[in-house]
Design a protein around this motif. Structure first.
Motif, PDB file in Angstrom:
ATOM      1  N   TYR A   1     -15.713 102.120 -30.271  1.00  0.00           N
ATOM      2  CA  TYR A   1     -15.968 100.877 -31.005  1.00  0.00           C
ATOM      3  C   TYR A   1     -15.297  99.676 -30.344  1.00  0.00           C
ATOM      4  O   TYR A   1     -14.306  99.815 -29.620  1.00  0.00           O
ATOM      5  N   ARG A   2     -15.839  98.531 -30.640  1.00  0.00           N
ATOM      6  CA  ARG A   2     -15.172  97.262 -30.379  1.00  0.00           C
ATOM      7  C   ARG A   2     -14.557  96.801 -31.686  1.00  0.00           C
ATOM      8  O   ARG A   2     -15.236  96.734 -32.706  1.00  0.00           O
ATOM      9  N   LEU A   3     -13.263  96.494 -31.658  1.00  0.00           N
ATOM     10  CA  LEU A   3     -12.570  95.957 -32.827  1.00  0.00           C
ATOM     11  C   LEU A   3     -12.365  94.473 -32.548  1.00  0.00           C
ATOM     12  O   LEU A   3     -11.552  94.095 -31.697  1.00  0.00           O
ATOM     13  N   VAL A   4     -13.125  93.635 -33.229  1.00  0.00           N
ATOM     14  CA  VAL A   4     -13.250  92.223 -32.852  1.00  0.00           C
ATOM     15  C   VAL A   4     -12.845  91.317 -34.007  1.00  0.00           C
ATOM     16  O   VAL A   4     -13.149  91.593 -35.173  1.00  0.00           O
ATOM     17  N   ARG A   5     -12.163  90.232 -33.654  1.00  0.00           N
ATOM     18  CA  ARG A   5     -11.913  89.184 -34.645  1.00  0.00           C
ATOM     19  C   ARG A   5     -13.075  88.190 -34.598  1.00  0.00           C
ATOM     20  O   ARG A   5     -13.644  87.936 -33.533  1.00  0.00           O
ATOM     21  N   PRO A   6     -13.441  87.597 -35.723  1.00  0.00           N
ATOM     22  CA  PRO A   6     -14.507  86.594 -35.715  1.00  0.00           C
ATOM     23  C   PRO A   6     -14.201  85.467 -34.740  1.00  0.00           C
ATOM     24  O   PRO A   6     -13.055  85.113 -34.497  1.00  0.00           O
ATOM     25  N   ARG A   7     -15.283  84.913 -34.159  1.00  0.00           N
ATOM     26  CA  ARG A   7     -15.247  83.805 -33.201  1.00  0.00           C
ATOM     27  C   ARG A   7     -14.671  84.208 -31.847  1.00  0.00           C
ATOM     28  O   ARG A   7     -14.448  83.369 -30.991  1.00  0.00           O
ATOM     29  N   SER A   8     -14.377  85.494 -31.657  1.00  0.00           N
ATOM     30  CA  SER A   8     -13.844  85.923 -30.368  1.00  0.00           C
ATOM     31  C   SER A   8     -14.540  87.186 -29.917  1.00  0.00           C
ATOM     32  O   SER A   8     -14.576  88.168 -30.645  1.00  0.00           O
ATOM     33  N   PRO A   9     -15.134  87.191 -28.705  1.00  0.00           N
ATOM     34  CA  PRO A   9     -15.811  88.400 -28.217  1.00  0.00           C
ATOM     35  C   PRO A   9     -14.837  89.445 -27.701  1.00  0.00           C
ATOM     36  O   PRO A   9     -15.241  90.531 -27.337  1.00  0.00           O
ATOM     37  N   ARG A  10     -13.539  89.065 -27.639  1.00  0.00           N
ATOM     38  CA  ARG A  10     -12.574  89.989 -27.072  1.00  0.00           C
ATOM     39  C   ARG A  10     -12.056  90.968 -28.117  1.00  0.00           C
ATOM     40  O   ARG A  10     -11.940  90.619 -29.288  1.00  0.00           O
TER      41      ARG A  10
END
Length: 510
Positions: free
Chosen positions: A486-495
């Motif tokens: 999975y990608r664990l992502v914060r909103p507004r950031s693709p990182r």
């Protein structure tokens, strides 16, 4: 934040769509995990799912009662080895009450759409009542919730009464009537024996004969129930025995001809013993390998077809007139009631809920070539969306309740990760989904399900419903969520979120 109707949007951690076994299972696990901010939506006025909807005469489970229940909530009071519908529904409602899910139920409210807001990292859940904002959505709609209706010319001008078996009209008395049943699947083999003695004439329209195994049902005595109540290990042993026997049957479906030949022998002997007429027997003999379509279980189906007031019709239906069904040979079968037992729309899963993920991608469009989900649970581009009883999780043999419990463990592990990383969302990596889908389809290519057309397959040929192995394998693979998938992502950031390794270590230390 206001909803589409101008009212204030209500907020939740988790929105669950559906209050059948799937919805109740995840609800109970959330309560046990200390997750309190959730709601379970259902368009009906009571929980129950398929066991609320299917109330036709003779409705019962075709998995043993001791296996078709939650492992943590054994019921010593099943009346039969194969529990009837009313008892299963009552059991599910008792679970709702015992685990305090009533306060979380939003009944009589239909979810119409869910839209992911990448800026906020949340889902907007549109319902017939109000708009909600949820960090995660669990789709617990099931695969058997939308009746499939035949596109038979003239059905709309039939002057008698007609209805689908999943929407049984209990106010319509069948006594002394001339009844037609269209379809001979898992529902029909239960309700046809139940209604045949009451009808004046019963025409059973069969398109394709199915494989039928004997139903070794029996009643549990009061003494037996008391023993299981006082000694829970007895029911546990019974449950394990059924589980092991059904696991042993899996090779019949996954490409072992000897196992399939053995089960086919049982079904052929059952047909031969119950139908002495060789002409009728020939019309009831399937032409596809056993397991390719759903295997049926009944000990009163064949005897019912030999009743003097029952006619098996194997010619195709040409049209329906105001008072009859006309078959391809031109014969008019005069009837005043038509019961449609043609199963369910199983391939679209969440339909008619509109699901839009990252950048507004529509789930139906993503699934245009056949539904797929990582472990049957998650889809790339649809973060924090978990699908219970999703693509490729149906069983050839076994209890779906076992699969649902496996899925709840996985979903709860995901929710716990989200709880430790506020504001972030989980999105399965496309590579993980693609690799899983390729593996599943490769394994299914050698299975019995490739041998015929059935509701297990998408119109393009892809097998979208069935799991290709043992349920024990599925339990192992869903025991814990692997953050590497999975990608664990914060909103507004693709990182990925900083500190993801800490989240991984915290999860693995559970």
């Amino acid at each position: 934040m206001s909803g589409s109707n101008g009212a204030e949007t209500r907020r939740l951690d988790v929105a669950v769509i559906g209050a059948g076994f799937s919805g109740v299972a995840i609800g109970i696990e959330m309560v046990r995990a200390g997750i309190d901010s959730f709601a379970i939506f259902d368009k009906a006025d009571r929980p129950g799912g398929t066991w609320r909807e299917n109330t036709y005469p003779g409705a019962a489970c075709d998995a043993p009662s001791h296996l078709y229940q939650f492992s943590f909530e054994p019921n010593p009071d099943w009346s039969l080895r194969y529990a009837p519908q009313a008892e299963i529904l009552a059991y599910l409602e008792r679970c709702v009450d015992k685990y305090g899910l009533g306060d979380h139920m939003r009944l009589g409210i239909e979810v119409t759409a869910v839209d992911f807001d990448a800026n906020r990292g949340t889902w907007r859940v549109s319902t017939s009542d109000a708009d909600w904002e949820a960090r995660a959505v669990v789709a617990a709609c099931g695969q058997l919730n939308r009746p499939s209706h035949p596109r038979t010319p003239g059905l709309d001008r039939f002057e008698g009464k007609w209805f689908h078996s999943a929407r049984w009209d209990h106010d319509h008395d069948l006594s002394g009537r001339r009844v037609a049943v269209v379809g001979t699947g898992a529902s029909a083999i239960q309700f046809v024996p139940a209604i045949a003695p009451r009808t004046a004439r019963l025409h059973v329209f069969q398109r394709t004969p199915g494989w039928v195994l004997p139903k070794r049902d029996r009643a549990y005595s009061d003494a037996a129930k008391d023993r299981m109540r006082r000694f829970p290990a007895l029911q546990l042993a019974s449950r394990f025995g059924y589980w092991a026997a059904l696991e042993a049957a899996v090779p019949m479906f996954t490409g072992h001809p000897r196992a399939r030949a053995m089960i086919e022998g049982v079904a052929r002997r059952h047909l031969r013993q119950q139908v002495p007429d060789p002409l009728l027997r020939a019309r009831l003999m399937p032409t596809f390998p056993i397991g390719c379509k759903r295997v049926l279980i009944s000990s009163d189906w064949y005897p019912t077809l030999m009743r003097p007031n029952v006619e098996l019709v194997t010619d195709g239906i040409r049209e329906v007139t105001p008072g009859a069904i006309v078959t391809e040979d031109g014969i008019e079968h005069e009837v005043d009631t038509i019961i449609v037992g043609t199963g369910f729309e199983t391939g679209s899963f969440l339909f008619p809920v509109k699901v839009r993920g990252v950048d507004g991608i529509d789930l139906n469009q993503a699934w245009r070539n056949g539904a797929e989900a990582y472990l049957g649970l998650t889809v790339a581009g649809f973060p924090n969306l978990f699908i219970m009883y999703g693509p490729n999780t149906n069983l050839g043999a076994g209890s779906i309740i076992y699969m649902l419990e496996s899925q709840t463990h996985y979903v709860i592990s995901a929710l716990e990760i989200l709880r430790r990383v506020p504001g972030a969302y989980l999105d399965v990596r496309p590579q993980a989904l693609d690799a899983f889908s390729a593996e599943v389809q490769e394994r299914l290519a050698g299975s019995v399900w490739t041998g015929c057309d059935s509701w297990y397959r998408h119109e393009g040929g892809r097998i979208t419903n069935n799991w290709p192995g043992f349920v024990s394998e599925y339990r192992r693979r869903t025991r814990r969520l692997d953050l590497a998938d999975y990608r664990l992502v914060r909103p507004r950031s693709p990182r990925p979120v900083a500190g993801i390794e800490g989240a991984r270590r915290g999860f693995q230390a559970r």
